[in-house]
Design an enzyme around this catalytic site. Structure first.
Site, mmCIF file in Angstrom:
data_model
loop_
_atom_site.group_PDB
_atom_site.id
_atom_site.type_symbol
_atom_site.label_atom_id
_atom_site.label_comp_id
_atom_site.label_asym_id
_atom_site.label_seq_id
_atom_site.Cartn_x
_atom_site.Cartn_y
_atom_site.Cartn_z
ATOM 1 N N THR A 354 20.176 -74.658 -131.657
ATOM 2 C CA THR A 354 20.779 -74.605 -130.343
ATOM 3 C C THR A 354 22.282 -74.509 -130.535
ATOM 4 O O THR A 354 22.789 -74.870 -131.584
ATOM 5 C CB THR A 354 20.440 -75.899 -129.557
ATOM 6 O OG1 THR A 354 19.022 -76.008 -129.422
ATOM 7 C CG2 THR A 354 21.058 -75.918 -128.183
ATOM 8 N N GLY A 437 17.460 -79.862 -131.265
ATOM 9 C CA GLY A 437 16.075 -80.009 -130.827
ATOM 10 C C GLY A 437 15.750 -81.402 -130.340
ATOM 11 O O GLY A 437 16.486 -82.008 -129.549
#
Length: 532
Positions: A354, A437
């Site tokens: 991410t 995550g």
């Protein structure tokens, strides 16, 4: 203050504006927007668009987005949910009929309709001063002209080779392998797609040839997606009411479910009853308490967290002070809990990628922004004509009839990405975030307590070694002292070292008394904080 005898870096200080991202090119793009008169949200969109090009394993326009925004002088925090939905045909009946008992991370069934472009456009319309036509230009240039691969990006790419090979994503395997640090990488098809979005807005992404290309790529792999699903995704992004907890005289803010930000608030609420541990930020007692609080919060996540548009999520109950105190009383200082009274450890995979960034402008607007494909390169499915790598957020669903997070038509999955914001007396104090995550609630709560409980400066609080309980183990970075690991093991924790460090993060502290911005960026990534 850090010990200058040891490796590390100091916090970044500025007065007019600051950006902190996971890639230098993105930080520079944000600063260019700020210095050209744009606000924090404008700068964040420009930066994340660059990240979608130069950090392709972690994020992309085929992913999702969440944002917390604190407009200067308005004493409020705005939340936007830019997560996508499952196809209209994705019923549990269909999966049971076809004998599919679990989703695969590389399957088209793990792909939800991307929400990022809808989110960017929605945010700019409400709070921006510039449009996508201007803000996407730096990203277009990097995609069209190429960009050098940075160290962490190259490392992440290597780990994704099997996924990319499995789905035939050869354009991302030049010469049959991952590009090396310093190699140039060009994405001409993605540049053309970004140009179309810059000219025509989100309509160019969710309708017409680009959407048709994404649908064709998914249908060819057995997906249930239709062009109607993508057209509906254009308006999927929604402003929602953020959730908050009062903590040490401040307010910590998160986006509500379907994201897991709720867990940050639960962990902080449990730990606040203790105060700082006597053995410091890397002490056994501190880490043990944090591990146990995280385990309890994840137990509740896996039992209750889902799309509140389709099922009831008991947010009020889970944040009730008496309930958090009840959870805290389950934690013993001398031993790890052997058994949970309800749902056990998470059944979801830990590894994910991410990007998180934050921006503060000269007027005091503060933006906390996160954009993700979920796992590295998402599903590994590339819509080749449009250059869009598609996420695998649907992997967060369960195929368990009756479970709150069971897949369903037009439903959002349980989401891991969570931006954070701290306010005091109604004013933004710090946009912050820790990617990684499922680790993110642990990362948020570690960072906040590192800074506010244990007195570490912003950069030190980001740098400090991390630990995370997952699937019955406690995953420790190499910086956790050996004697602490030994004591944790003797308390009943099964500690193991992890190959990849836990996540990465950014933060900007707004020192209003002195008129100074203080920023930090995670050395676990390739980025930096810069201000002017």
């Amino acid at each position: 203050m850090r010990d200058f005898h040891f490796p590390g870096r100091s916090p970044v200080l500025a007065t007019h504006g600051m950006a902190a991202t996971s890639m230098p090119a993105a930080t520079l793009a944000a600063l260019d927007v700020l210095r050209a008169g744009g606000n924090a949200l404008d700068a964040a969109v420009a930066a994340v668009a660059v990240l979608c090009v130069v950090e392709p394993a972690s994020t992309g326009i085929g992913g999702d987005c969440f944002c917390l925004y604190a407009p200067a002088g308005q004493k409020k925090v705005v939340a936007l949910n830019g997560s996508g939905r499952a196809p209209a045909a994705a019923t549990i009946d269909w999966y049971e009929k076809h004998g599919i008992a679990a989703l695969e991370n590389t399957s088209a069934h793990a792909v939800t309709v991307p929400g990022a472009i809808s989110a960017w456009e929605t945010l700019l319309a409400a709070h921006g001063t510039k449009g996508l036509d201007e803000l996407l230009q730096p990203a277009i240039a990097y995609a069209e002209q190429g960009h050098p691969i940075h160290s962490r990006v190259a490392n992440d790419w290597i780990g994704a080779i099997p996924k990319l090979q499995k789905n035939g994503t050869h354009k991302f395997l030049p010469n049959g392998g991952a590009p090396k640090m310093g190699d140039m990488f060009v994405q001409a098809e993605l540049a053309a797609t970004l140009k179309a979005i810059a000219k025509h807005g989100s309509k160019a992404f969710y309708e017409g040839p680009i959407a048709a290309d994404m649908v064709a790529a998914l249908r060819a792999r057995g997906g249930l997606h239709t062009e109607a699903d993508f057209a509906a995704g254009r308006t999927a992004a929604q402003f929602v009411d953020p959730i908050t907890i009062d903590w040490q005289g401040r307010q910590v803010w998160q986006c509500p479910p379907n994201g897991q930000g709720l867990l940050v608030l639960m962990i902080l609420g449990m730990l606040e009853g203790y105060g700082p541990a006597p053995d410091g930020a890397l002490g056994t007692t501190r880490l043990h308490r944090h591990i146990e609080a995280c385990r309890l919060a994840f137990r509740d996540r896996d039992a209750f967290l889902a799309d509140p548009g389709q099922v009831e999520v008991p947010v009020g109950k889970l944040l009730d002070r008496s309930y958090l105190e009840e959870l805290r009383r389950m934690i013993r200082d001398d031993a790890a809990m052997k058994h949970m009274p309800a749902a056990g450890e998470s059944a979801l995979p830990v590894h994910a990628d991410t990007v998180y960034l934050c921006v503060v402008d000269r007027d005091g607007n503060a933006c906390s922004f996160i954009n993700s494909l979920f796992e590295g390169f998402g599903s590994g499915i590339l819509a080749e004509k449009s250059g869009v790598m598609l996420q695998n957020r649907g992997f967060g669903f369960r195929l368990e009839r009756g479970h709150p997070n069971c897949i369903a038509p037009n439903k959002r999955p349980m989401h891991t990405i969570i931006p954070g914001m701290v306010t005091q007396d109604g004013e933004a104090v710090m946009p912050y975030g820790v990617m990684g995550g499922h680790f993110q609630p642990m990362g948020h709560s570690l960072f906040l307590t590192n800074h506010f409980d244990y007195g570490l400066d912003i950069q030190e609080a980001i740098d400090l070694a991390r630990i995370f309980p997952f699937k019955g183990k406690v995953q420790a970075e190499r910086g956790i002292p050996a004697d602490v690991i030994d004591r944790l093991n003797r308390m009943g924790h099964a500690v193991e070292h992890v190959d990849k460090p836990h996540g990465g993060g950014q933060a900007i502290f707004i020192d209003r008394k002195r008129g100074v911005l203080v920023g930090g960026s995670d050395p676990r990534k390739d980025g930096l904080a810069l201000g002017y």
